[in-house]
Design a protein around this motif. Structure first.
Motif, PDB file in Angstrom:
ATOM      1  N   ASN A  85       0.817  -1.209   0.000  1.00 19.52           N
ATOM      2  CA  ASN A  85       0.000   0.000   0.000  1.00 19.52           C
ATOM      3  C   ASN A  85       0.854   1.263   0.000  1.00 19.52           C
ATOM      4  O   ASN A  85       0.557   2.224  -0.716  1.00 19.52           O
ATOM      5  CB  ASN A  85      -0.929  -0.008   1.214  1.00 19.52           C
TER       6      ASN A  85
ATOM      7  N   GLY B 130      -7.906   5.361   2.913  1.00 21.82           N
ATOM      8  CA  GLY B 130      -6.912   4.310   2.725  1.00 21.82           C
ATOM      9  C   GLY B 130      -6.759   3.433   3.957  1.00 21.82           C
ATOM     10  O   GLY B 130      -6.624   2.210   3.851  1.00 21.82           O
TER      11      GLY B 130
ATOM     12  N   GLN C 254      -2.606   6.007   0.667  1.00 25.23           N
ATOM     13  CA  GLN C 254      -1.836   4.778   0.839  1.00 25.23           C
ATOM     14  C   GLN C 254      -0.981   4.782   2.097  1.00 25.23           C
ATOM     15  O   GLN C 254      -0.659   3.714   2.625  1.00 25.23           O
ATOM     16  CB  GLN C 254      -0.976   4.527  -0.400  1.00 25.23           C
TER      17      GLN C 254
END
Length: 418
Positions: free
Chosen positions: A71, A243, A365
């Motif tokens: 990620n 995220g 992310q």
């Protein structure tokens, strides 16, 4: 005596209508196929956690760290991939990203040490996603499609990623049971190569200056303009929560449900239902983005997520509550993307859309990294995911508040000298 009419000069290639102008629906469909293919395997990561950790004797924190790295590097690479796509067009970026993603999935199938897992599932897939995920697709939509197509195209591209989430987790669970998790990863890796032919429809021109055109804004100037703009900062910070929640749920929800007495199959179908419901949520969000204030839409989505997560954690675990949570959270899952990308385009235009949305996605992310990593770390230390669930609720309410001061208008720019 009549004179023959002079021949018209041939139309320059740049004057010919682009594919997006002649066949916008084809461009949207190809972009949606890319979004579906690339989002599906990474949305299935939770299906591979228990088989891999069980076979190799790893803790969930080891697997969680690999997906956290994925990620984070997806976020780190996205602004750079976006800058390259803005400068040289998206096809090369999509091809390189798809190739690296495919190699990462295949290498993950043969990862027998934590280091190999972090390299394949973490670094290779993470950087691969930065070059071929729906972020690059949405930027191509913004650059090539007629303006009236853009809001719904953003929603459709996001919804297509959700359909990948609906399709791939049950497929992964079924293939794991029939052919094994090693072979399933190899099948998924080969499937990623289908991105390459679909990418041709999303070709965008290089962004170099043309004769007689005003001097274009530089990348450095565009970044300085964006990071001095308070509304962009609020948007980037709010996207962190999205995220955090998505990555935590995608990776840890199947194991969380198994801890509460439900089968891994229920976890796979819950992830699938999230993807299916998000098709409705993303399309609805794209439609609403052109008809109401985007900041209020984002605030409402984050607030509703906080309520949904709190109710889910407080209710007893059952297939009904799990699937019900999947439906509700799915309607809110990626519905943040159309208003977020639309606000970036509204404030700064389309020239550096891929790069500037990429920096917002980097924040997303970073949240994903912490959501996955803290989920595994705190589970190993506390034996429970409860603390991360409640942290997710608090972040939802904070993001709802931080989106309210956003000013929805283009930035004021001084004229550029010729």
């Amino acid at each position: 005596m009549s004179t023959a009419p002079s021949a018209s000069p041939p139309a320059s290639p740049s004057a010919r209508p682009s594919l997006a102008t002649r066949a916008p629906l084809l461009v949207v469909l190809c972009g949606c196929m890319i979004a579906m293919l690339t989002f599906g395997p990474r949305a299935s990561s939770g299906i591979f956690m228990l088989p891999m950790t069980g076979e190799y004797g790893w803790g969930r924190d080891t697997f969680g760290l690999a997906i956290a790295i994925q990620n984070l590097l997806w976020g780190v690479g996205t602004p750079f991939a976006g800058a390259v796509a803005d400068r040289f067009g998206v096809v090369r970026v999509l091809w390189a990203g798809a190739a690296l993603y495919a190699l990462g999935l295949i290498a993950m199938a043969y990862a027998v040490t934590p280091g190999a897992l972090h390299l394949s599932a973490g670094m290779m897939i993470g950087f691969g996603l930065s070059g071929c995920s729906f972020n690059i697709v949405l930027a191509a939509f913004g650059k090539t499609l007629p303006e009236k197509w853009r809001p719904m195209a953003f929603g459709a591209g996001t919804a297509a990623g959700s359909f990948g989430q609906f399709l791939f987790p049950p497929l992964a669970a079924g293939l794991n049971a029939s052919i094994g998790w090693h072979e399933t990863l190899i099948v998924f890796g080969v499937t990623m190569l289908l991105v390459m032919p679909f990418a041709l429809a999303l070709a965008t021109p290089a962004s170099g200056p043309r004769p007689g055109e005003a001097r274009p804004q530089s990348i450095r100037a565009a970044l300085g303009e964006a990071f001095r703009h308070p509304s962009y900062i609020f948007l980037v910070l709010g996207f962190f929560t999205c995220g955090f929640q998505l990555a935590f749920v995608t990776t840890h929800l199947p194991a969380y449900l198994a801890d509460r007495g439900l089968s891994l199959t229920i976890g796979g179908w819950t992830l699938a239902v999230i993807g299916l419901a998000n098709m409705v949520g993303s399309l609805s969000s794209g439609w609403l983005s052109s008809r109401m204030s985007r900041r209020y839409l984002l605030a409402a989505i984050y607030f509703a997520r906080g309520i949904a997560i709190a109710v889910f954690v407080l209710l007893p675990a059952s297939p009904v509550t799990s699937i019900g949570f999947g439906i509700v959270i799915g309607l809110l899952w990626l519905s943040t993307v159309p208003p977020t990308s639309g606000l970036v385009m509204l404030m700064f235009g389309t020239r550096y859309l891929a790069m500037l949305y990429g920096f917002a996605f980097f924040s997303h992310q970073v949240g994903g990294f912490l959501g996955v990593w803290l989920g595994g770390l705190l589970y190993e230390q506390l034996g429970s995911y409860n603390l991360v669930w409640w942290l997710s609720v608090a972040l939802s309410f904070a993001s709802a508040a931080i989106n309210l001061p956003i000013v929805e208008r283009p930035v004021a720019r001084a004229p550029q000298p010729a």
